[in-house]
Design an enzyme around this catalytic site. Structure first.
Site, PDB file in Angstrom:
ATOM      1  CD1 TRP A 102      -2.206  -2.254   1.447  1.00 26.86           C
ATOM      2  CD2 TRP A 102      -3.209  -1.196  -0.028  1.00 26.86           C
ATOM      3  NE1 TRP A 102      -3.515  -2.840   1.343  1.00 26.86           N
ATOM      4  CE2 TRP A 102      -3.776  -2.123  -0.127  1.00 26.86           C
ATOM      5  CE3 TRP A 102      -3.238  -0.061  -1.262  1.00 26.86           C
ATOM      6  CZ2 TRP A 102      -5.031  -2.475  -0.985  1.00 26.86           C
ATOM      7  CZ3 TRP A 102      -4.386  -0.333  -2.286  1.00 26.86           C
ATOM      8  CH2 TRP A 102      -5.135  -1.536  -2.045  1.00 26.86           C
ATOM      9  CG  ASP A 171      -3.701   4.176   3.613  1.00 19.96           C
ATOM     10  OD1 ASP A 171      -4.803   3.904   4.307  1.00 19.96           O
ATOM     11  OD2 ASP A 171      -3.287   3.519   2.813  1.00 19.96           O
ATOM     12  CE  LYS A 195      -9.162  -2.919   3.486  1.00 15.99           C
ATOM     13  NZ  LYS A 195      -8.341  -2.046   2.707  1.00 15.99           N
TER      14      LYS A 195
HETATM   15  C1  LIG Z   1      -7.601  -1.600   1.484  1.00 10.56           C
HETATM   16  C2  LIG Z   1      -6.566  -0.568   1.728  1.00 10.56           C
HETATM   17  C3  LIG Z   1      -6.213   0.558   0.673  1.00 10.56           C
HETATM   18  C4  LIG Z   1      -7.282   0.568  -0.391  1.00 10.56           C
HETATM   19  O1  LIG Z   1      -8.369   0.906  -0.084  1.00 10.56           O
HETATM   20  P1  LIG Z   1      -9.736   1.137  -1.421  1.00 10.56           P
HETATM   21  O2  LIG Z   1     -10.776   1.686  -0.572  1.00 10.56           O
HETATM   22  O3  LIG Z   1      -9.555  -0.018  -1.886  1.00 10.56           O
HETATM   23  O4  LIG Z   1      -9.081   2.418  -2.367  1.00 10.56           O
HETATM   24  C5  LIG Z   1      -5.237   1.687   0.766  1.00 10.56           C
HETATM   25  N1  LIG Z   1      -4.614   1.466   2.000  1.00 10.56           N
HETATM   26  C6  LIG Z   1      -4.525   0.416   2.895  1.00 10.56           C
HETATM   27  C7  LIG Z   1      -3.715   0.424   3.924  1.00 10.56           C
HETATM   28  C8  LIG Z   1      -5.475  -0.573   2.749  1.00 10.56           C
HETATM   29  O5  LIG Z   1      -5.872  -1.590   3.845  1.00 10.56           O
END
Ligand SMILES: *Cc1c(COP(=O)(O)O)cnc(C)c1O
Length: 358
Positions: A102, A171, A195
């Site tokens: 990520w 993030d 999540k």
């Molecule tokens: C799932 C995830 C993403 C991507 O999220 P989307 O909503 O599919 O764009 C980005 N960063 C992390 C750490 C994630 O777990």
């Protein structure tokens, strides 16, 4: 109806109580005679839902008035562009830490808009570590430092917060609300909802207000944080039903005792599973102990030929989505807030039994 245990990395498990309430209110929301999905976003009901969701989110994370809370769309991946477009200001470069898949995606997208300086990377350990902080090549003129507190794919988590002189951007998609965090240490936090919050698509942003108003002239209106903040996240039609569901999850978290209680539960769940894996000669987790994720636990089998059988039998036992990410292989158990402790117990019992038969 029988609910199975869902270890999916995302979209992930939601609390059954939340789904039950949503089901009960789906067709006729609290006597209004229509569904939340069918209501104007300007209606008193939806404005009240949005206000309560924001207030509960602020309460859970103890977010001060120095920060705006935004309900956006497009997932965390859209934030990979929104962050540089909004925060660069009159600077040209930004610092990024690379701890996994990520981070890499954020860096790749960031490079479209900024001079990205990768200050540290753990790629040389196949992303099983966090680079020692005294090795980070920080630039004090960077617009911000971006990092990924929990790498969902590799299962690497910062259980500490980097101290830097520039706005810290995180993030938090796969760790937000899993334990208390001092929001005041951050310039900006973002998280895709799927999540620990709610339906995919909804994206939460917490941004320090003094960072607003610096968007690039090329920043699309829909990505401009200040526009969202000035319009209470209703510049256009927001994802109202997802906001409603997120609000139910926030209320559920408060009912559980808030983030301190959830932290204790999450710690117990993770310690149980890591403890079992470490004690076994058949299963292994590759991540350095100090950086192991509480939310996403990858593991391998001593005999990789048995992976298919493991997945088929675990699924038949009602333990879903244990397949590891295609880039890593092996297995991965995501044990977010809504995955109950009984699910972890059932997984360990299954793993024990599988090992005994292998
Ligand atoms: C799932 C995830 C993403 C991507 O999220 P989307 O909503 O599919 O764009 C980005 N960063 C992390 C750490 C994630 O777990």
């Amino acid at each position: 109806m029988s609910r199975k245990y869902n270890f999916c990395a995302g979209p992930a498990s939601l609390p059954e109580a939340v789904l039950q309430q949503a089901a009960a209110e789906l067709v006729d929301f609290q006597g209004a005679g229509l569904s939340v999905m069918e209501m104007s976003h300007r209606s008193a009901e939806v404005v009240a839902i949005a206000n309560k969701a924001e207030a509960d989110f602020r309460e859970l994370l103890n977010i001060s008035d120095d920060y705006a809370v935004l309900f956006l769309q497009g997932g965390a991946s859209t934030q990979f562009a929104s962050v540089p477009l909004n925060l660069l200001g009159d600077k040209s470069s930004a610092d990024y830490v690379n701890t996994g898949q990520w981070s890499k995606k954020a860096i790749k997208e960031g490079k479209r808009f900024a001079d990205v300086n990768v200050v540290a990377s753990s790629e040389d350990t196949n992303f099983t570590t966090i680079p020692a902080v005294d090795s980070w090549q920080l630039d004090k003129n960077a617009a911000y430092l971006h990092y990924t507190p929990n790498e969902t794919i590799g299962g690497v988590e910062f259980l500490w917060t980097p101290q830097v002189d520039v706005p810290l951007v995180a993030d938090m998609s796969s760790t937000i609300l899993s334990r208390p965090v001092d929001v005041n240490q951050f310039g900006l936090i973002y998280a895709g909802a799927q999540k620990n919050i709610g339906p995919a698509g909804l994206t939460m942003v917490i941004v320090r207000k003094d960072l607003l108003g610096k968007a690039s002239a090329h920043c699309p209106t829909m990505l401009d944080y200040q526009v969202a903040a000035e319009n209470d996240s209703m510049y256009n039609t927001p994802p109202t039903y997802s906001m409603y569901l997120a609000g139910l999850v926030f209320q559920w978290l408060k009912d559980q005792g808030g983030l301190t209680a959830i932290e204790a539960l999450n710690r117990r769940k993770a310690e149980k599973l890591y403890g079992f894996i470490d004690a076994s000669a058949f299963y292994a987790n590759p991540v350095e102990v100090a950086s192991r994720s509480w939310m996403n636990i990858p593991f391998t089998l001593a005999n990789t030929d048995l992976e298919k059988q493991f997945l088929a039998e675990s699924e038949a036992a009602g333990l879903l989505n244990l397949k590891g990410h295609r880039s890593v292989g092996g297995m991965r158990a995501s044990i977010y807030n809504a995955v109950p402790e009984e699910a972890v117990d059932a997984l360990i019992a299954f793993m024990k039994d599988f090992e005994a038969r292998a």
